[in-house]
Each structure stands twice: as C-alpha cells, then as structure tokens.
Design a protein around this motif. Structure first.
Motif, short mmCIF file in Angstrom:
data_model
loop_
_atom_site.label_atom_id
_atom_site.label_comp_id
_atom_site.label_asym_id
_atom_site.label_seq_id
_atom_site.Cartn_x
_atom_site.Cartn_y
_atom_site.Cartn_z
N GLY A 199 0.60 -1.29 0.07
CA GLY A 199 -0.02 0.11 0.01
C GLY A 199 0.94 1.33 0.00
N GLY A 200 2.11 1.25 -0.31
CA GLY A 200 3.02 2.31 -0.39
C GLY A 200 3.62 2.51 0.93
N ARG A 201 3.48 1.75 1.99
CA ARG A 201 4.01 1.97 3.14
C ARG A 201 5.44 1.97 3.22
N ASP A 202 6.32 1.27 2.32
CA ASP A 202 7.80 1.11 2.38
C ASP A 202 8.17 1.72 1.28
N HIS A 203 7.40 2.70 0.74
CA HIS A 203 7.90 3.88 -0.35
C HIS A 203 8.49 5.10 0.15
N VAL A 204 9.70 5.55 -0.18
CA VAL A 204 10.25 6.85 0.18
C VAL A 204 9.98 7.88 -0.76
N PHE A 205 9.35 9.16 -0.35
CA PHE A 205 9.50 10.20 -1.17
C PHE A 205 10.15 11.47 -0.47
N VAL A 206 10.64 12.18 -1.25
CA VAL A 206 11.53 13.39 -0.85
C VAL A 206 10.58 14.45 -1.01
N LEU A 207 10.31 15.39 0.04
CA LEU A 207 9.34 16.40 0.19
C LEU A 207 9.85 17.45 0.79
N THR A 208 10.78 17.99 0.32
CA THR A 208 11.65 18.98 1.04
C THR A 208 10.82 20.49 1.00
N ASP A 209 10.21 20.84 -0.12
CA ASP A 209 9.30 21.95 -0.21
C ASP A 209 8.13 21.77 0.38
N PRO A 210 7.41 22.41 1.33
CA PRO A 210 6.14 22.05 2.09
C PRO A 210 4.97 21.97 1.14
N VAL A 211 5.38 22.51 -0.08
CA VAL A 211 4.10 22.52 -1.16
C VAL A 211 4.44 21.30 -2.01
N ALA A 212 5.46 20.41 -2.15
CA ALA A 212 5.63 19.48 -3.05
C ALA A 212 4.46 18.31 -2.64
N LYS B 275 -1.27 14.54 -1.75
CA LYS B 275 -1.10 14.09 -0.49
C LYS B 275 -1.93 13.03 0.44
N ASP B 276 -3.14 13.11 -0.02
CA ASP B 276 -3.86 11.67 0.63
C ASP B 276 -3.31 10.49 0.09
N GLU B 277 -2.81 10.26 -1.05
CA GLU B 277 -2.44 8.98 -1.73
C GLU B 277 -1.20 8.75 -1.22
N ILE B 278 -0.28 9.46 -1.18
CA ILE B 278 1.10 8.92 -0.22
C ILE B 278 1.04 8.93 1.07
N ALA B 279 0.01 9.42 1.69
CA ALA B 279 0.00 9.60 3.21
C ALA B 279 0.61 8.37 4.08
N PRO B 280 0.37 7.03 3.55
CA PRO B 280 0.85 6.08 4.35
C PRO B 280 2.57 5.86 3.90
N ALA B 281 3.01 6.42 3.17
CA ALA B 281 4.47 6.42 2.75
C ALA B 281 5.32 6.96 3.95
N ILE B 282 6.75 6.68 3.48
CA ILE B 282 7.82 7.32 4.14
C ILE B 282 8.14 8.56 3.77
N LEU B 283 7.90 9.68 4.42
CA LEU B 283 7.78 11.11 3.59
C LEU B 283 9.08 11.75 4.30
N LEU B 284 10.07 12.15 3.45
CA LEU B 284 11.15 12.98 4.09
C LEU B 284 10.86 14.21 3.88
N VAL B 285 10.48 15.07 5.11
CA VAL B 285 10.15 16.58 4.95
C VAL B 285 10.91 17.07 5.88
N VAL B 286 11.04 18.41 5.49
CA VAL B 286 11.78 19.34 6.54
C VAL B 286 11.13 19.74 7.95
N ASP B 287 9.91 19.74 7.93
CA ASP B 287 9.17 19.72 8.96
C ASP B 287 7.47 19.28 8.70
N PHE B 288 6.78 19.47 9.65
CA PHE B 288 5.31 19.22 9.36
C PHE B 288 4.49 20.47 9.01
N GLY B 289 5.19 21.59 8.96
CA GLY B 289 4.25 22.71 8.83
C GLY B 289 3.44 23.11 7.66
#
Length: 479
Positions: free
Chosen positions: A202-215, A220-234
C-alpha cells in the motif's frame, strides 16, 4: 563399590549459580564495552555514545523505475529555460551562460537559493546513482531486485517540479488544468500503483522526498501511508486539522504525517562553513535577517521584530536570498553571538542550518518545531530554546541571552563545530555522483529511515489481515 563420600560437592547448585551470575555480568560488561568502542555515530564525542544506535551496516534500497523525465530530465528542462524570473536567480544565469553540455547525464541542481535550499532530493538520488564500487561510505545499499528491498525510493524531484510550476505559472499551482506539476504528480502515482511493490504494501515502504512544504500537494492523501522525508510538518497542519478526530486543544494531529514513520531532514544550508579555528570576536549579541511579515505560526516574527529592533547589540535586517543578501548574512551571522530563529510560514527554515554552519548559536522560538536527526543529535548542546510566550515578554529575551557566560558560549560553538558535517548534503561532486561523507546528511537520513522499519513492517503486516471490504481509518498520532 566405591566408598561413599559425604563431603559437600565443589559444584553445588548455589556455587554454580554464583559462577554463572559472575560470568553473565562479565560478558555483558565486555559486550557493552566492545559495542561502545565500535560505535560509528558521527557525533559520539558529544556524549551520544550511550544512545541506541542501529546495529545494521546498511539498508537495502530499491529505486523505482520512474522515467528520467521525472528526475534528471526535469533538470534538463529547467536549464533549457531562458531564465527564472524569481529573486536570487543570478547564479543560475551564470550557469546557463557557461553553456554546459545539454547531453550531460547528470545536470547540476539550481543555485537559485529559493530552489537550492530544497536540494536533498538531488543528493540522495546522486548517492543511489553512484556505482556500487564507489559507495563504500553509504549506509544505503542499492539493490536491483525489489524482493531484497527494505524500502523503495521514489526518484521524483518533487520539489523541483513544484518550484518550476511556481516560477513559470504560479497562478495554476493549486489548479489541475494547465498545471504541469499536477500532471507529473499524477504520472508518478499512476506508475507506482501499477507495481507489485506498491500493491504488496500500500506504499508504506516507499520513500518520497518532499523538502518543499508544497511538494506533491495534489496527491497528499494518496502518499500519506508512505515514508515522507520532510523538512518539518508545517505544510501539513491545516489539512490534518480538518481531517482529524483528535480533540486535544494543544496537540497538532497527524493523520498523514507522523514521527512514527516519517523523517525530518535538514534544509540545504546556503552559507559556507566557518571552521572553529576561523572564528573571531563577535560584536553583536543577536542577529536576524529575513522577511518581517509571515503567515500562520510566523506571525510571532513580526511581534519579535517590533520588540527587538531598537535594542542595543541586536541587528534585525529585512532581506532576501539574492547575492547581496547572502554576503550580508555571512557578515551578520559570523559577527554575532546568537542568531534568532523564529517560526516563518512553517516552523523551521534553512536559516537554522546557515547559523550552525556560521557557528552562530541558534535561538529557536517555535513551540511546534520538529528537528532533523533527533536521537542522533542533541540540539540542547548548541542551541537555546525559548517558549514563544517568554520571547514576547518585553526585554525578557535580551536579558536571558546576556546571562550566558563566555565559557557557555564557547562550549556551544565547540559542540556546533562537531555537528556541522551532519547537516551537509554536498559530496563535493558537481553532478552529485560520487562517494558521500560518512558523517553527512544523506547517511543520517538513511539511518533514520532504517530505525523506522520495525513500525513500518508491522503496519504492512497488520494491513494484510483486514478482511476485504473493511475500511479502517488512519490513526491519529497526537504529539
């Protein structure tokens, strides 16, 4: 028949138990002594050697076979533009004028600071694209059979895609029609959902790089279960608050992002590293440079500005990340004891990592901040944390900072010098392809991802036992 011996046995049960206990204690002592001596934490000299460290030598990473047009092809498209009209693009104009070969397999990443601050996607991808024989220092081991993978890396330059849309047709960004970034997001998701790897987890072991807060804003709903690399949760707060059932008044609910599965990564710093041996006398108490007016949690910045702007020893400059602004920041940070880090549109910014590289003690005024590599790095060793309510009291912040002794400030700077490499992505190769530093940001990211694997694998297994047709809502992890 042998004579009966009534003497007590030398191997009686109590004696054996005592010997066994002593041997166990000795073994445990030897084990912990050995493991602590072989700890490979980049910052163990800061009393981190007693913290739990990963026992694995690597994490197995499979790179999803996305088309080149979604990563390095995006860079080629960026450099084919005549210009980026946004502030701070002078450096990119210089690169374009050099007429570098358009046939380069790995084009450079933009130097425009509005984009460069998000360049983690480029350096992580560069490490994975480096030939295996050169990747002697990488914690990530690239595998070419998805069945061997711990995680699947999604090689989409999501931030560059978003920034290109913002730079060329900002008015279309939140729309779907005529939005090239949306089309690319949709292409990524449609590709992944057809793969067996996505279907099994279900995408849970997929890694996305989302360093821009609007990337990847539209999916967002569809990638929510995945591992997200983010600069913060803002960038996720507003959406989460609408979709969550959490009722705790002081909690930020995360139904899509969570410290249980996601990894906070550093912004790319924009200022050069100042070595401890180069540090000189600092004449200012506190320095800040940036936009005065921000949104959401950043409203505190304007209030702080008005409180501090006329205080002696404090420099508050409104400026932007163009070439003159960069030089101004270098001078200001290198000549100040402390650097103010209030929340902006999101709780953190690249300003924090510029301060660390400048050996300017960060003063963090943000009640909801999440920081990279916590558990590996102890920010209290080199930063000052201040509650927003205290910082907004007249004269409180200035009085608080003046109480720090020279010895305390020198210790902060020594500790900061030790962790400077941890927040550095650059591997010294202009195309990003080549060995990475052992103690750099990329390795720390993969170690953090590795630490999340038990929880991620548990979630995948739990998902498999849910009967068909049963919908289980995502849990809210209130922090």
């Amino acid at each position: 028949m042998p004579p009966k011996n009534n003497a007590p046995s030398s191997c009686s049960v109590p004696t054996l138990f005592l010997i066994f206990t002593v041997l166990c204690i000795l073994s445990l002592t030897l084990f912990f002594s050995t493991t602590s001596n072989h700890s490979h934490s980049a910052v163990s000299s800061l009393s981190y050697q007693n913290w739990p460290q990963s026992t694995a030598d690597s994490i197995n990473v499979y790179v999803a076979d996305l088309p080149r047009s979604l990563n390095y092809g995006l860079l080629e498209k960026y450099w084919s533009f005549n210009a980026d009209s946004r502030l701070g693009s002078d450096a990119d104009a210089e690169i374009r004028s050099q007429h570098f070969s358009k046939s380069r397999e790995f084009p450079p990443y933009p130097e425009n600071p509005l984009i460069k601050q998000y360049s983690a996607e480029y350096w992580i991808m560069g490490d994975l694209m480096t030939p295996q024989e050169q990747r002697v220092g990488s914690f990530a081991r690239r595998v070419f059979d998805v069945k061997e993978a711990d995680v699947i890396f999604v090689p989409f330059f999501a931030t560059l895609s978003a920034e290109m849309q913002l730079g060329r047709a900002k008015g279309q960004f939140r729309k779907k029609v005529g939005n090239e970034d949306y089309e690319r997001q949709k292409e990524v998701i449609e590709f992944l959902k057809r793969t067996e790897a996505w279907k099994r987890s279900g995408g849970r072991d997929h890694v996305f790089v989302l360093t821009d807060p609007v990337a990847m804003w539209h999916v967002k709903d569809e990638i929510a279960p995945a591992i997200l690399l983010v600069v913060d949760f803002g960038g996720w707060y507003r959406l989460d608050s609408k979709s969550s059932n959490c009722s705790l008044p002081d909690a930020i609910p995360h139904t899509q992002v969570s410290l249980l599965k996601d990894v906070i990564v550093p912004y790319t710093h924009l200022l050069p590293r100042l070595q401890l041996s180069e540090n000189q006398e600092r004449h200012n108490l506190l320095y800040f440079k940036g936009a005065k007016h921000r949104h959401r949690g950043g409203l505190v910045r304007e209030k702080l500005w008005d409180l501090l702007v006329n205080e002696p020893g404090i420099v508050m400059e409104e400026g932007f990340p163009n070439a003159p602004g960069r030089e101004q920041s270098i001078r200001g940070m290198s000549s100040s004891e402390f650097c103010l880090h209030p929340a902006g549109d999101t709780p953190t910014s690249c300003r924090l990592f510029d301060a660390i590289q400048s050996l300017c003690i960060p003063v963090i005024v943000s009640d909801n901040i999440e920081l990279p590599f916590e558990g590996m790095v102890d920010y209290s060793e080199f930063s000052v944390f201040v509650a927003v309510s205290d910082a907004l009291r007249p004269s409180w912040l200035v009085d608080h900072l003046r109480k720090f002794s020279k010895e305390q400030k020198d210790r902060f700077r020594r500790n900061m010098a030790r962790v400077q490499p941890v927040f550095d992505y650059d591997n010294g190769h202009p195309d990003g392809i080549g060995p990475i530093p052992l103690d750099g940001a990329v390795n720390h990211i993969w170690k953090k991802v590795h630490n999340k694997l038990p929880m991620i694998n548990e979630a995948i297994i739990r998902e498999r036992r849910i009967p068909p047709g049963v919908s289980v809502p995502r849990r809210c992890h209130c922090t």
